[in-house]
Design an enzyme around this catalytic site. Structure first.
Site, mmCIF file in Angstrom:
data_model
loop_
_atom_site.group_PDB
_atom_site.id
_atom_site.type_symbol
_atom_site.label_atom_id
_atom_site.label_comp_id
_atom_site.label_asym_id
_atom_site.label_seq_id
_atom_site.Cartn_x
_atom_site.Cartn_y
_atom_site.Cartn_z
ATOM 1 N N ASP A 289 1.839 6.582 2.123
ATOM 2 C CA ASP A 289 1.318 4.924 2.390
ATOM 3 C C ASP A 289 -0.227 5.018 2.191
ATOM 4 O OD1 ASP A 289 -0.028 3.101 3.981
ATOM 5 O OD2 ASP A 289 1.164 3.962 6.083
ATOM 6 N N LYS B 140 5.469 27.452 19.212
ATOM 7 C CA LYS B 140 4.411 25.561 18.386
ATOM 8 C C LYS B 140 5.778 25.684 17.872
ATOM 9 C CE LYS B 140 0.381 28.199 17.274
ATOM 10 N NZ LYS B 140 -0.409 29.452 16.093
ATOM 11 N N ASP C 47 0.580 -1.260 -0.016
ATOM 12 C CA ASP C 47 -0.488 -0.184 -0.027
ATOM 13 C C ASP C 47 0.816 0.937 0.066
ATOM 14 O OD1 ASP C 47 1.084 -0.167 2.217
ATOM 15 O OD2 ASP C 47 -0.853 0.008 3.666
#
Length: 348
Positions: free
Chosen positions: A334, A279, A229
């Site tokens: 993926d 952040k 995949d």
């Protein structure tokens, strides 16, 4: 060589660029080389996939300058150099590109080895794990195995095989379980794709490595393993060469994953505040689901027993075997969720 088209111009990058910009350049040009120039457009060096990987292994940040990873001693040739001589030079030095530089240090062309010669066939086998159920992709996988889900009009599995074939891989083994008959019916022996395909038929799900215990390889050559995949532009050939060059028993392709914390972070020492970071971006390497294995790694698997690839790597490490990572920067996806499938269909 198409000098008149100046196709090489898309691989040119300024000296003051970042490693991230070099990665984008490589991915966008498809030429597997960055040609670095100064502010006068004079050639000063090259950057390859390998240069970037070595930089990442040396803990450089993708936002760092390319100055630390440039090959300032890259081989170059003058404009009068012919194809035959350029090919010989590339073969002797085991390189795939050589810039053409005039006496003013300007780039006037680029010899590409693959445009002069046809890619050599590889005897190495590629094993594709295609036996998973794909629960996270329901209802898409209710009547269709995950590797057979279509991306841009053809199954994910076909994308993987065609990518590998373009690099000289012609011999494939596909491990099947859930709705495996659909895979076998579609691909057969591989003749319609110009490759050879054999199958491992799992009687029960064996994980991302367990099916390898059922292999009966007649060669001692290392081989590639890919999850069924994973859609990527990784060079399977370069991964295999990297594995062999480093005398590894198992090599895992790893992808750099970045995640930005949505909050300001407070750094503490006990209850004392030591600093703040707004952040912050966290970076880590994740398993890309593509591997190169030496034949001897198979002896660490128990026949017909479930085993995932990380577990195999752990067993090898516990036995003091050499296992290494292959940092990749190429596009990678993926296809494990519906959102990933939609993303793949938009990108490819």
């Amino acid at each position: 060589m198409k000098n008149s088209e100046q196709f090489w111009k898309k691989s040119v990058l300024k000296f003051n660029s970042s490693i991230q910009e070099a990665i984008s350049n490589l991915n966008n040009s498809g030429l597997k080389i960055v040609l670095v120039v100064n502010h006068k457009d004079e050639f000063i060096g090259t950057i390859s996939d390998g240069d970037i990987r070595r930089g990442l292994l040396a803990n450089l940040n993708i936002n760092d300058s390319i100055k630390k990873i440039i090959n300032y001693e890259a081989l170059v040739v003058p404009p009068e150099f012919d194809k035959k001589s350029a090919l010989k030079l590339m073969e002797l030095n085991q390189i795939f590109q050589v810039p053409i530089i005039n006496n003013k240090k300007n780039i006037v062309g680029l010899f590409l080895r693959h445009s002069i010669t046809i890619e050599n066939e590889r005897n190495n086998i590629m094993v594709i794990m295609a036996g998973g159920i794909g629960k996270r992709l329901l209802p898409h996988t209710e009547n269709c195995p995950k590797p057979m889900l279509e991306v841009s009009g053809k199954p994910i599995l076909e994308h993987i095989i065609e990518r590998a074939k373009s690099e000289g891989f012609l011999n494939f083994i596909i491990s099947i379980n859930y709705l495996g008959e659909m895979i076998e019916s579609y691909f057969g022996n591989g003749k319609k794709l110009g490759v050879n395909i054999n199958y491992i038929r799992e009687k029960k799900p064996l994980g991302t490595a367990g099916a390898l215990s059922l292999l009966n390889l007649k060669t001692k050559e290392p081989f590639i393993v890919s999850n069924g995949d994973v859609i990527t532009d990784i060079s399977y050939a370069e991964l295999l060469d990297f594995h062999s060059k480093n005398n590894s028993i198992a090599t895992m392709a790893v992808n750099l994953y970045e995640w930005q914390n949505p909050y300001g972070v407070v750094r503490l020492d006990g209850v004392d505040i030591r600093g703040f970071e707004e952040k912050p971006i966290n970076r880590t390497h994740i398993n890309a689901g593509v591997y190169a294995l030496s034949n001897s790694a198979l002896s660490f698997l128990e026949k017909d027993c479930h085993c995932d690839m990380p577990k195999l790597f752990e067993q090898l490490m516990e036995s003091s075997q050499k296992v290494i990572a292959y940092p990749m920067h190429e596009p990678w996806l993926d296809v494990g969720r519906s959102a990933d499938l939609n993303k793949a269909n938009k990108k490819i």
